[in-house]
Design an enzyme around this catalytic site. Structure first.
Site: not given
Ligand SMILES: Cc1ncc(C[n+]2csc(CCOP(=O)(O)OP(=O)(O)O)c2C)c(N)n1
Length: 628
Positions: A283, A369, A398
């Site tokens: 990253k 979630e 969600r």
């Protein structure tokens, strides 16, 4: 002749005119373009820098848009945009009317789905492959998943459904060992575990044999395989994990070695089974501060591109999430039975100090979630423990059924701290404007919204005492901490902020500030407004409301929420149920359409949710309610 290689690429086919060395140069130009633009506009940086080489390789090997690259979440699709005809508009990314920061099929035929919520790519890709096979077509379907998308239940459900004989289906696992924060959980451990078992060697050989059988390319892959033998052995646990799902595992590949990426992916195309290619990326690759601090540079504000330093924030005020995070820590210090759960957003929701000090009581469960809500239900089943589900409003969507089935129906007193309520600069995937609509339909659920930091603290006190589930929704906006002492609030009690006589404005949360500005504008026209902060959307303060309705015959509601199912519609229902007809009613909120991305104030103005637009509508109808 264009100056740069990047300018020569009008569509991915143009990559075929570049040599390998030129492709590498192109990747560097792409990194510079990304750093340049994100340093000015803000946006997702680390993931995009990390996936540059892989994106170049994928576009060099596949024929987009016929072959479908399907990005999970798609916050990492900037390099894909650069190679698919969007370079000229790239400087507008994230800005209103500019390029979206995520995949957007209205923007390009190379974007096949809208995305912004994690975990969708594998299911969508399997669906696209099913449609392809029904139509007897032969394009490749290539879902591109981050390692953290394997923490999503949805991805695992899709993984469980991969047909064994699925052809031209290549999953790319872009593993940078990070979510926004550190990746969490057992699957993350599987991806990074070092295994030194005889089984690992056997598995490696099996892969070698498999590759050797591929005409014309097997040897190259086997040779590469030898070079990465030791690291392969270390990652064999992940290999066998994916093998159990019927996938042929290839990897791990160095995600910054373009030659290897292109050679391996080209060869892998010939394997007639569903494959997973495990690619290791870094990253922030190419920008020191972003590799040093991948969490801060995941999604970031504008910065100085030479130093990586962020520009000083223009607002000295604190924000709702910061106040909430501080308060939570304070309460946790005095209550050892206080627990907070976050699905992958500890930093955004300012839980990091709590998590650092009490790692056993502040948990990141990954991009999960539904699980986070049901997990909170389980915790709250022991009444001695108080649990807070800290969750972004858009992601709570969600977990609709989990809130209904595992919290409300059970009568469990979970506190939902709904962060990022309202419009989001990222656009339609991230606007949190439906939670009142779905939460208010659930028996027992209490819903409130503070207009400032002080009211937030007061509501949290109430929430800690509540026997019912309670949702406190707040935006990521600047606000005042507010002077202590706190007022003792009561569930379902509103508050009059200003008294007038002609118009009753009922405004939610930070829209109270808008309402007070509207009031001033109306006074210029000799219209005098009362401003009511209902504080609670459910239950509504019907006592106060009915009193005020005796003296006002124009009702205005203002909310940063969908008009359908929001505060306005709840007030309208109340008026109808109480036969309060003959009133002039204006509902201001988010219309029934998908609002795009951009700065919040611009979006508010676009939909007429700014003080001037609201006041002018009320003034225009003055004759109607004045004569009632
Ligand atoms: C359903 C959902 N929850 C949370 C998020 C916020 N989010 C955006 S990117 C991200 C991390 C994704 O990690 P990974 O897929 O590994 O990609 P990386 O950023 O590491 O490249 C998270 C948690 C989201 N977009 N969708």
């Amino acid at each position: 002749m264009p100056d740069s290689l990047l300018e020569r690429i009008e569509n991915p086919e143009d990559l075929s005119s570049l040599s390998r060395e030129m492709l590498k140069e192109l990747a560097e130009e792409m990194r510079q373009a990304i750093i340049d633009t994100v340093s000015k506009n803000g946006g997702h940086l680390g993931s995009n820098l990390g996936i540059v080489d892989l994106t170049v390789a994928l576009h060099a090997v596949f024929s987009s848009p016929k072959d479908k690259l399907i990005f999970d979440t798609s916050h990492q699709s900037y390099p894909h945009k650069l190679l698919t005809g969007r370079l000229k508009r790239f400087a507008t990314i994230g800005k209103k009317n500019g390029l979206a920061g995520f995949c957007d099929p209205t923007e390009s035929e190379h974007d096949h789905f809208f995305a912004g919520h994690a975990g969708t790519a594998l299911s969508l890709a399997l669906g696209a492959a099913k449609a392809r096979d029904i139509l007897q077509s032969d394009e490749y379907i290539i879902p591109i998943l981050g390692d953290a998308s394997l923490t999503c239940g949805l991805t695992l459900e899709a993984l469980n459904n991969i047909p064994k004989r699925l052809k031209n289906f290549i999953i790319i696992l872009n593993d940078n060992n990070m979510s926004i924060s550190n990746s969490v959980g057992a699957i993350t451990n599987i991806l990074s575990r070092i295994v030194n078992s005889p089984r690992s060697n056997r598995f490696y050989l099996e892969i070698g044999n498999l590759l050797r059988k591929i005409p014309g390319c097997g040897k190259t892959l086997v040779k590469q395989g030898h070079k990465v033998r030791s690291s392969f052995k270390n990652l064999v646990s992940s290999a066998s994990f994916f093998e159990q799902f019927g996938l042929t595992y290839i990897g791990p590949l160095d995600g910054h070695n373009l030659d290897k990426l292109i050679d391996t992916i080209s060869s892998a195309k010939k394997i007639e089974r569903p494959l997973l290619i495990h690619v290791l990326t870094t990253k922030g690759k190419g920008m020191q501060s972003a590799t040093d601090d991948p969490i801060t540079y995941h999604g970031c504000n504008p910065f100085d591109k030479t130093t990586g330093q962020f520009h000083a924030s223009s607002s000295k005020k604190t924000t709702f999430p910061k106040i909430f995070g501080k308060l939570l820590l304070k309460k946790a210090e005095s209550n050892p039975h206080l627990v907070a759960i976050t699905p992958a957003m500890p930093l955004g929701s300012c839980l990091d100090p709590f998590m650092e000090k009490y790692p056993e009581r502040c948990l990141d469960v990954g991009i999960a979630e539904g699980h986070s809500v049901t997990f909170c239900g389980g915790i709250a089943s022991d009444k001695r423990v108080k649990v807070i589900c800290s969750i972004y409003g858009t992601f709570l969507q969600r977990a609709f059924d989990n809130v209904f089935h595992d919290v409300c129906l059970q009568g469990l007193s979970v506190i939902f701290a709904i962060d990022r309520a309202g419009l989001a600069s990222y656009g339609p995937t991230h606007h949190a404007i439906y939670d009142i609509a779905f939460l208010s339909s659930m028996p027992r659920m209490i819903i409130c919204q503070p207009r400032n930091g002080k009211v937030l603290k007061e509501l949290f006190e109430i929430a800690l005492e509540s026997k019912d589930p309670i949702a406190i929704r707040y935006p990521n906006a600047a606000t005042e901490e507010g002077e202590e002492p706190l007022c003792k609030r009561e569930i379902g009690r509103g508050e009059i902020l200003a008294l007038g006589r002609d118009v009753l404005i009922i405004a939610l949360g930070t829209m109270c500030d808008t309402a007070l500005e509207v009031k001033k504008l109306l006074e210029n026209e000799e219209i005098y407004a009362t401003v009511l902060d209902p504080v609670f959307v459910k239950p509504l303060d019907t006592e106060l409301l009915s009193q005020l309705l005796l003296t006002h015959n124009c009702i205005v509601t203002i909310e940063e929420h969908s008009l359908i199912g929001g505060l306005g519609s709840l007030i309208n229902t109340y008026l109808i149920q109480n036969s309060l007809s003959g009133l002039q009613v204006f509902n201001f909120g988010i219309p029934d359409s998908f609002l795009s991305h951009g700065n919040r104030n611009d979006l508010l103005a676009e939909i007429g949710l700014d003080p001037a637009s609201i006041a002018s509508k009320i003034i225009a109808e003055k004759e109607v309610y004045a004569t009632r």
